[in-house]
Design a protein around this motif. Structure first.
Motif, PDB file in Angstrom:
ATOM      1  N   GLY A 240      10.800 -22.543  -9.860  1.00 29.66           N
ATOM      2  CA  GLY A 240       9.505 -22.800 -10.492  1.00 29.66           C
ATOM      3  C   GLY A 240       8.672 -21.545 -10.714  1.00 29.66           C
ATOM      4  N   ALA A 241       9.283 -20.368 -10.599  1.00 25.19           N
ATOM      5  CA  ALA A 241       8.513 -19.127 -10.723  1.00 25.19           C
ATOM      6  C   ALA A 241       7.803 -19.038 -12.070  1.00 25.19           C
ATOM      7  N   GLN A 242       6.586 -18.561 -12.059  1.00 25.13           N
ATOM      8  CA  GLN A 242       5.835 -18.433 -13.313  1.00 25.13           C
ATOM      9  C   GLN A 242       5.229 -17.035 -13.448  1.00 25.13           C
ATOM     10  N   LEU A 243       4.938 -16.670 -14.691  1.00 23.90           N
ATOM     11  CA  LEU A 243       4.343 -15.363 -14.956  1.00 23.90           C
ATOM     12  C   LEU A 243       2.886 -15.334 -14.490  1.00 23.90           C
ATOM     13  N   ILE A 244       2.463 -14.212 -13.919  1.00 26.83           N
ATOM     14  CA  ILE A 244       1.042 -14.036 -13.605  1.00 26.83           C
ATOM     15  C   ILE A 244       0.472 -13.087 -14.668  1.00 26.83           C
ATOM     16  N   PRO A 245      -0.390 -13.589 -15.553  1.00 30.32           N
ATOM     17  CA  PRO A 245      -0.842 -12.733 -16.662  1.00 30.32           C
ATOM     18  C   PRO A 245      -1.751 -11.582 -16.220  1.00 30.32           C
ATOM     19  N   THR A 246      -2.587 -11.829 -15.197  1.00 32.77           N
ATOM     20  CA  THR A 246      -3.529 -10.798 -14.763  1.00 32.77           C
ATOM     21  C   THR A 246      -3.537 -10.685 -13.246  1.00 32.77           C
ATOM     22  N   LEU A 247      -3.511  -9.450 -12.768  1.00 30.99           N
ATOM     23  CA  LEU A 247      -3.550  -9.192 -11.327  1.00 30.99           C
ATOM     24  C   LEU A 247      -4.483  -8.018 -11.091  1.00 30.99           C
ATOM     25  N   ASN A 248      -4.882  -7.808  -9.848  1.00 32.36           N
ATOM     26  CA  ASN A 248      -5.585  -6.558  -9.588  1.00 32.36           C
ATOM     27  C   ASN A 248      -4.834  -5.721  -8.561  1.00 32.36           C
ATOM     28  N   TYR A 249      -5.249  -4.462  -8.436  1.00 34.57           N
ATOM     29  CA  TYR A 249      -4.515  -3.514  -7.599  1.00 34.57           C
ATOM     30  C   TYR A 249      -4.370  -4.030  -6.168  1.00 34.57           C
ATOM     31  N   THR A 250      -5.471  -4.606  -5.641  1.00 31.41           N
ATOM     32  CA  THR A 250      -5.453  -5.041  -4.242  1.00 31.41           C
ATOM     33  C   THR A 250      -4.393  -6.119  -4.039  1.00 31.41           C
ATOM     34  N   GLU A 251      -4.334  -7.057  -4.982  1.00 32.19           N
ATOM     35  CA  GLU A 251      -3.356  -8.139  -4.844  1.00 32.19           C
ATOM     36  C   GLU A 251      -1.931  -7.578  -4.900  1.00 32.19           C
ATOM     37  N   VAL A 252      -1.699  -6.600  -5.758  1.00 35.17           N
ATOM     38  CA  VAL A 252      -0.358  -6.023  -5.870  1.00 35.17           C
ATOM     39  C   VAL A 252       0.023  -5.309  -4.576  1.00 35.17           C
ATOM     40  N   ILE A 253      -0.942  -4.622  -3.982  1.00 38.54           N
ATOM     41  CA  ILE A 253      -0.666  -3.946  -2.713  1.00 38.54           C
ATOM     42  C   ILE A 253      -0.348  -4.972  -1.627  1.00 38.54           C
ATOM     43  N   GLU A 254      -1.108  -6.069  -1.624  1.00 39.10           N
ATOM     44  CA  GLU A 254      -0.827  -7.143  -0.651  1.00 39.10           C
ATOM     45  C   GLU A 254       0.579  -7.705  -0.874  1.00 39.10           C
ATOM     46  N   MET A 255       0.910  -7.960  -2.133  1.00 37.89           N
ATOM     47  CA  MET A 255       2.229  -8.527  -2.446  1.00 37.89           C
ATOM     48  C   MET A 255       3.335  -7.591  -1.964  1.00 37.89           C
ATOM     49  N   ALA A 256       3.161  -6.304  -2.219  1.00 34.42           N
ATOM     50  CA  ALA A 256       4.178  -5.333  -1.803  1.00 34.42           C
ATOM     51  C   ALA A 256       4.272  -5.301  -0.268  1.00 34.42           C
ATOM     52  N   TYR A 257       3.125  -5.409   0.386  1.00 40.31           N
ATOM     53  CA  TYR A 257       3.100  -5.391   1.856  1.00 40.31           C
ATOM     54  C   TYR A 257       3.916  -6.547   2.427  1.00 40.31           C
ATOM     55  N   TYR A 258       3.803  -7.700   1.811  1.00 40.77           N
ATOM     56  CA  TYR A 258       4.535  -8.874   2.315  1.00 40.77           C
ATOM     57  C   TYR A 258       5.982  -8.908   1.830  1.00 40.77           C
ATOM     58  N   GLY A 259       6.377  -7.913   1.063  1.00 39.96           N
ATOM     59  CA  GLY A 259       7.795  -7.790   0.722  1.00 39.96           C
ATOM     60  C   GLY A 259       8.159  -8.182  -0.703  1.00 39.96           C
ATOM     61  N   ALA A 260       7.172  -8.463  -1.568  1.00 41.30           N
ATOM     62  CA  ALA A 260       7.510  -8.776  -2.964  1.00 41.30           C
ATOM     63  C   ALA A 260       7.981  -7.482  -3.623  1.00 41.30           C
ATOM     64  N   GLN A 261       9.114  -7.578  -4.365  1.00 39.83           N
ATOM     65  CA  GLN A 261       9.591  -6.367  -5.017  1.00 39.83           C
ATOM     66  C   GLN A 261       9.030  -6.309  -6.431  1.00 39.83           C
ATOM     67  N   VAL A 262       7.750  -5.989  -6.542  1.00 34.97           N
ATOM     68  CA  VAL A 262       7.130  -5.925  -7.851  1.00 34.97           C
ATOM     69  C   VAL A 262       7.154  -4.502  -8.373  1.00 34.97           C
ATOM     70  N   ILE A 263       6.360  -3.676  -7.752  1.00 32.13           N
ATOM     71  CA  ILE A 263       6.173  -2.313  -8.234  1.00 32.13           C
ATOM     72  C   ILE A 263       6.174  -1.429  -6.996  1.00 32.13           C
ATOM     73  N   HIS A 264       6.710  -0.241  -7.123  1.00 27.46           N
ATOM     74  CA  HIS A 264       6.736   0.684  -5.993  1.00 27.46           C
ATOM     75  C   HIS A 264       5.308   0.817  -5.428  1.00 27.46           C
TER      76      HIS A 264
END
Ligand code: ASP
Ligand code: MG
Length: 420
Positions: A240-264
């Motif tokens: 059920g994965a869906q696209l996230i059209p807008t994010l902010n830097y803080t959320e991306v850092i949180e996602m990376a911290y929890y192990g999401a392989q989004v962006i270095h």
């Protein structure tokens, strides 16, 4: 000024290199710096060359390197006509540099040789793509990033010398845009003040692109990938994965911290410092909107799901029923630090301390052994760690299914569960 970064997947086949050309054909009105990774799985292949060389297997190393050479020469042959000979000449010069080294015996650290060998992947890919674009009427200038991006000599994990690099950006990089609007360079690699090649850590090309975006005061950075944009879960694991059209830097850092392989994760800071928006775009279909990541707060985000498999739960109980206090916890964190092993989740109770870790057997063993001095230790393997940001109970229920939650932690934004 804008920055485009193309990852290994976007230059992995002739067809895809053609797609890159189609994207860039329409982008010649404004100054554009293009940062490119090594083609496809080249970095992995070069890692194997380095390993064989360092283990003293010179013949295997040379044979493996021959495969990398052949692949690149083949690609150049298919793509180029008028520019083939000049490009071949450049490629051969890079091959020769590596082969000289492979004919020696290793006398320095592995990491040093790793960087001298692995860096060639980006040099080869950018040479070919640059020649192909020039031959196709997309005028561009190629530059060796090692003349610009200065680092220390922490091989394989080099730190950028910001002030020297900034000077080189002004002295070497900026003037190139006077000749052509498009300039092509390599991600992931740099050089020391002694002209030794260095690398910035695997997947480091995003970071290179962000550093240049910062130093060139770019209006935005676009990272071109083979996915639609940033998704709220890994589509391979969660249908059920869906696209996230807008994010902010803080959320991306949180996602990376929890192990999401989004962006270095290192990519964000240089952009955030200058509020430079980051677009994650799909090179397979440039018309798709992708994801934009910026500095502003975002009101509604969908549940963001990160699933980590092969997790280990370590339970530590005090031997004499005494409370686990700051001294015991301090000792544990000292162990984590000594082993460079960060727990994914920790929970502290009166007489127990529980943590969830990636299954890295040697480290788990060392940790369990180190902790037995103070605690009774139990280890359970084969678990999954589920993290849901912006959670709804129904999403959580469907993720857990019939399984048993053995550890649960919850804040207003984030729910984490270890499930058996
Ligand atoms: N080529 C390097 C790697 O595969 C760097 C990158 O792609 O970002 O890790
Ligand atoms: Mg890559």
């Amino acid at each position: 000024m804008r920055i485009y970064k193309f990852g290994g997947a976007s230059v992995s086949t002739l067809e895809r290199i053609n797609q890159v050309k189609d994207i860039l054909k329409n982008e010649q009105q404004e100054e554009l710096l293009i940062v490119i990774s090594a083609m496809g799985k080249t970095t992995n292949a070069l890692e194997k060359v380095a390993e064989q060389f360092f283990s003293g297997n010179q013949k295997e190393a040379l044979a493996l390197f021959q495969q990398v050479k052949d692949q690149h020469l083949d690609t150049a042959k298919y793509l180029l006509v008028t520019h083939y000979l000049a490009c071949e000449n450049d490629l051969i010069n890079f091959f020769t540099e590596v082969e000289w080294l492979l004919h020696d015996k290793p006398v320095r650290d592995f990491d040093y040789y790793y960087d001298q060998i692995v860096c060639v992947g980006e040099l080869l890919s950018t040479c070919i793509v640059s020649a192909f674009l020039n031959e196709s009427g997309v005028a561009n200038t190629w530059v060796d990033v090692r003349d610009i991006l200065r680092t220390d000599d922490r091989f394989r994990d080099a730190n950028i010398d910001w002030s020297f690099t900034r000077q080189q950006v002004d002295k070497v990089l900026r003037p190139l845009f006077l000749a052509t609007k498009l300039v092509i360079t390599q991600g992931f690699i740099g050089a020391t003040d002694e002209n030794e090649s260095t690398t910035l850590g695997r997947e480091g090309s995003d970071y290179t692109a962000a550093v240049f975006a910062n130093m060139l005061d770019a209006s935005h950075l676009s990272i071109w990938k083979d996915v639609e944009g940033v998704m709220n879960a890994d589509p391979k694991k969660y249908p059920g994965a869906q696209l996230i059209p807008t994010l902010n830097y803080t959320e991306v850092i949180e996602m990376a911290y929890y192990g999401a392989q989004v962006i270095h994760p290192k990519t964000i800071k240089p952009l955030q410092n200058k509020s430079i928006p980051l677009y994650v775009k799909c090179f397979l279909d440039p018309q798709l909107p992708g994801t934009v990541i910026h500095n502003k707060p975002i009101a509604h985000l969908p549940p963001i799901i990160v699933m980590k498999d092969s997790q280990v739960l370590l339970q530590l109980k005090s031997k004499d029923f005494s409370f686990i206090g700051e001294q015991e916890v301090g000792q544990l964190y000292h162990l984590f630090e000594k082993l460079s092993f960060r727990p994914n989740l920790t929970q502290n109770g009166a007489i127990s301390f529980t943590c969830c870790l990636d299954d890295r057997p040697e480290k788990i063993e060392a940790l369990a052994l180190g902790a037995t001095d103070y605690f009774d230790v139990t280890v359970e393997k084969g678990l999954q760690l589920l993290t849901v940001r912006h959670y709804h109970q129904d999403v959580v229920n469907s993720l857990v299914g019939g399984r048993k939650v053995v550890l649960l932690q919850q804040t207003p934004e984030t729910m984490q569960m270890v499930v058996r």
